[in-house]
Scaffold this motif. Structure first.
Motif, PDB file in Angstrom:
ATOM      1  N   ALA A  13       0.834  -1.204   0.000  1.00 25.51           N
ATOM      2  CA  ALA A  13       0.000   0.000   0.000  1.00 25.51           C
ATOM      3  C   ALA A  13       0.869   1.255   0.000  1.00 25.51           C
ATOM      4  N   TYR A  14       1.952   1.229   0.763  1.00 28.44           N
ATOM      5  CA  TYR A  14       2.834   2.393   0.875  1.00 28.44           C
ATOM      6  C   TYR A  14       3.516   2.698  -0.455  1.00 28.44           C
ATOM      7  N   TYR A  15       3.883   1.630  -1.198  1.00 30.36           N
ATOM      8  CA  TYR A  15       4.602   1.820  -2.461  1.00 30.36           C
ATOM      9  C   TYR A  15       3.712   1.595  -3.682  1.00 30.36           C
ATOM     10  N   GLN A  16       2.405   1.661  -3.509  1.00 35.38           N
ATOM     11  CA  GLN A  16       1.499   1.496  -4.635  1.00 35.38           C
ATOM     12  C   GLN A  16       1.674   2.644  -5.613  1.00 35.38           C
ATOM     13  N   ASN A  17       1.701   2.313  -6.914  1.00 36.73           N
ATOM     14  CA  ASN A  17       1.841   3.329  -7.952  1.00 36.73           C
ATOM     15  C   ASN A  17       1.330   2.726  -9.251  1.00 36.73           C
ATOM     16  N   GLU A  18       1.447   3.470 -10.326  1.00 39.33           N
ATOM     17  CA  GLU A  18       0.880   3.042 -11.603  1.00 39.33           C
ATOM     18  C   GLU A  18       1.420   1.688 -12.047  1.00 39.33           C
ATOM     19  N   GLY A  19       0.494   0.801 -12.426  1.00 40.42           N
ATOM     20  CA  GLY A  19       0.876  -0.515 -12.917  1.00 40.42           C
ATOM     21  C   GLY A  19       1.124  -1.546 -11.837  1.00 40.42           C
ATOM     22  N   PHE A  20       0.984  -1.164 -10.552  1.00 44.81           N
ATOM     23  CA  PHE A  20       1.230  -2.094  -9.457  1.00 44.81           C
ATOM     24  C   PHE A  20      -0.095  -2.427  -8.779  1.00 44.81           C
ATOM     25  N   TYR A  21      -0.457  -3.713  -8.805  1.00 47.45           N
ATOM     26  CA  TYR A  21      -1.720  -4.175  -8.244  1.00 47.45           C
ATOM     27  C   TYR A  21      -1.439  -5.056  -7.023  1.00 47.45           C
ATOM     28  N   TYR A  22      -2.176  -4.832  -5.955  1.00 45.25           N
ATOM     29  CA  TYR A  22      -2.067  -5.733  -4.809  1.00 45.25           C
ATOM     30  C   TYR A  22      -3.460  -5.979  -4.244  1.00 45.25           C
ATOM     31  N   LYS A  23      -3.623  -7.144  -3.595  1.00 48.91           N
ATOM     32  CA  LYS A  23      -4.924  -7.610  -3.114  1.00 48.91           C
ATOM     33  C   LYS A  23      -5.881  -7.843  -4.279  1.00 48.91           C
ATOM     34  N   TYR A  24      -6.268  -6.757  -4.962  1.00 52.20           N
ATOM     35  CA  TYR A  24      -7.193  -6.904  -6.085  1.00 52.20           C
ATOM     36  C   TYR A  24      -6.425  -6.808  -7.400  1.00 52.20           C
ATOM     37  N   ILE A  25      -6.442  -7.906  -8.139  1.00 46.68           N
ATOM     38  CA  ILE A  25      -5.816  -7.951  -9.462  1.00 46.68           C
ATOM     39  C   ILE A  25      -6.921  -8.233 -10.468  1.00 46.68           C
ATOM     40  N   PRO A  26      -7.041  -7.439 -11.557  1.00 48.13           N
ATOM     41  CA  PRO A  26      -8.103  -7.668 -12.548  1.00 48.13           C
ATOM     42  C   PRO A  26      -8.177  -9.132 -12.956  1.00 48.13           C
ATOM     43  N   GLU A  27      -9.394  -9.644 -13.072  1.00 46.89           N
ATOM     44  CA  GLU A  27      -9.604 -11.072 -13.323  1.00 46.89           C
ATOM     45  C   GLU A  27      -8.917 -11.560 -14.589  1.00 46.89           C
ATOM     46  N   LEU A 138       0.869 -15.344   6.063  1.00 46.61           N
ATOM     47  CA  LEU A 138      -0.436 -14.743   5.810  1.00 46.61           C
ATOM     48  C   LEU A 138      -1.470 -15.793   5.461  1.00 46.61           C
ATOM     49  N   ASN A 139      -2.653 -15.624   6.022  1.00 47.40           N
ATOM     50  CA  ASN A 139      -3.800 -16.384   5.555  1.00 47.40           C
ATOM     51  C   ASN A 139      -4.474 -15.515   4.512  1.00 47.40           C
ATOM     52  N   THR A 140      -4.047 -15.638   3.273  1.00 50.05           N
ATOM     53  CA  THR A 140      -4.477 -14.696   2.237  1.00 50.05           C
ATOM     54  C   THR A 140      -5.956 -14.790   1.917  1.00 50.05           C
ATOM     55  N   SER A 141      -6.626 -15.842   2.369  1.00 45.45           N
ATOM     56  CA  SER A 141      -8.060 -15.957   2.098  1.00 45.45           C
ATOM     57  C   SER A 141      -8.885 -15.163   3.087  1.00 45.45           C
ATOM     58  N   ASN A 142      -8.229 -14.672   4.168  1.00 45.81           N
ATOM     59  CA  ASN A 142      -8.962 -13.955   5.194  1.00 45.81           C
ATOM     60  C   ASN A 142      -8.374 -12.576   5.473  1.00 45.81           C
ATOM     61  N   ILE A 143      -7.763 -11.972   4.464  1.00 45.73           N
ATOM     62  CA  ILE A 143      -7.208 -10.635   4.645  1.00 45.73           C
ATOM     63  C   ILE A 143      -8.347  -9.636   4.826  1.00 45.73           C
ATOM     64  N   SER A 144      -8.271  -8.827   5.870  1.00 46.95           N
ATOM     65  CA  SER A 144      -9.309  -7.838   6.098  1.00 46.95           C
ATOM     66  C   SER A 144      -9.226  -6.759   5.029  1.00 46.95           C
ATOM     67  N   ASP A 145     -10.358  -6.189   4.680  1.00 45.14           N
ATOM     68  CA  ASP A 145     -10.400  -5.171   3.646  1.00 45.14           C
ATOM     69  C   ASP A 145     -11.497  -4.179   3.990  1.00 45.14           C
ATOM     70  N   PHE A 146     -11.648  -3.143   3.219  1.00 49.52           N
ATOM     71  CA  PHE A 146     -12.714  -2.186   3.450  1.00 49.52           C
ATOM     72  C   PHE A 146     -13.413  -1.928   2.127  1.00 49.52           C
ATOM     73  N   SER A 147     -14.581  -1.361   2.195  1.00 48.03           N
ATOM     74  CA  SER A 147     -15.314  -1.061   0.972  1.00 48.03           C
ATOM     75  C   SER A 147     -15.962   0.304   1.098  1.00 48.03           C
ATOM     76  N   LEU A 148     -16.223   0.925  -0.043  1.00 50.20           N
ATOM     77  CA  LEU A 148     -16.898   2.213  -0.107  1.00 50.20           C
ATOM     78  C   LEU A 148     -18.089   2.089  -1.040  1.00 50.20           C
ATOM     79  N   HIS A 149     -19.192   2.754  -0.687  1.00 49.03           N
ATOM     80  CA  HIS A 149     -20.338   2.758  -1.577  1.00 49.03           C
ATOM     81  C   HIS A 149     -19.959   3.548  -2.826  1.00 49.03           C
TER      82      HIS A 149
END
Length: 208
Positions: A13-27, A138-149
């Motif tokens: 998250a700290y080093y996120q920038n253009e072209g870098f995807y983490y947690k959510y990667i397009p299907e 990491l239990n990558t199937s249970n990573i906490s996340d947040f959502s916005l409407h």
């Protein structure tokens, strides 16, 4: 970064920038990675640095895999583990080439991701992995996340919509446009360029 215990997603998250995807990667991109990168089935894909032409660096909880064009025969694919990274004392990128301990490992081209950020990303992962042995447990199937409407996302984007009305956008020379201000042709082009699936919705885009 602060010298506090964190997991690898905090660093992504700290080093996120253009072209870098983490947690959510397009299907579509994730399906291609699973098909072409030869990643062991027991490993989970946790991030991806897109380098163009469906190539790039794929991060798992075990290490990094890559598939790149423009290299010699047999050198287009490879990997190194996080355990191996602990032994590296010096990271650098010169002329699109990544060096570990002054040894050229691979060429990274076709990405707009800042080279210095990639070096710092590896340095941070190495430091935290060395200090905390459970850093990558990491239990990558249970990573906490947040959502916005979606309405809240649109409201935030609309606040900065239009370069001429936003002092910060003018200073940074960027322009945020919501989807309703784009032509169908531009919207389709942007979705294709950014590997968005048909089931995804383009909300806004930042031009710079």
């Amino acid at each position: 970064m602060l010298n506090t215990k964190m997991d690898i997603y905090d660093i992504f998250a700290y080093y996120q920038n253009e072209g870098f995807y983490y947690k959510y990667i397009p299907e579509k991109m994730l399906n291609y990675i699973n098909k072409k990168y030869e990643i062991p089935t027991e490993e989970s894909i946790i991030a991806f640095l897109h380098c163009g032409f469906k190539t790039g660096l794929c991060f798992t909880e075990k290490g990094v895999y890559w598939k790149l064009f423009g290299q010699g025969k047999g050198k287009g694919k490879g990997s190194f583990s996080w355990e191996f990274l602990k032994k590296i004392d010096h990271f650098k990128i010169e002329k699109d080439e990544l060096y570990l301990n002054n040894e050229k490992v691979l060429m990274i081209a076709g990405t707009l991701y800042p080279p210095n950020d990639l070096v710092k990303l590896f340095e941070e992962i190495k430091r935290h992995y060395s200090e905390h042995q459970d850093f990558l447990s990491l239990n990558t199937s249970n990573i906490s996340d947040f959502s916005l409407h979606i309405d809240n996302v649109l409201r935030i984007c609309s606040t900065f919509k239009g370069n001429e009305d936003c002092l910060l956008c003018t200073m940074l020379n960027v322009d945020i446009r919501t989807s309703d201000s784009l032509s169908d042709k531009t919207r389709i082009s942007l979705m294709k360029k950014n590997n968005l699936g048909e089931d995804e919705t383009l909300i806004a885009v930042l031009f710079h």
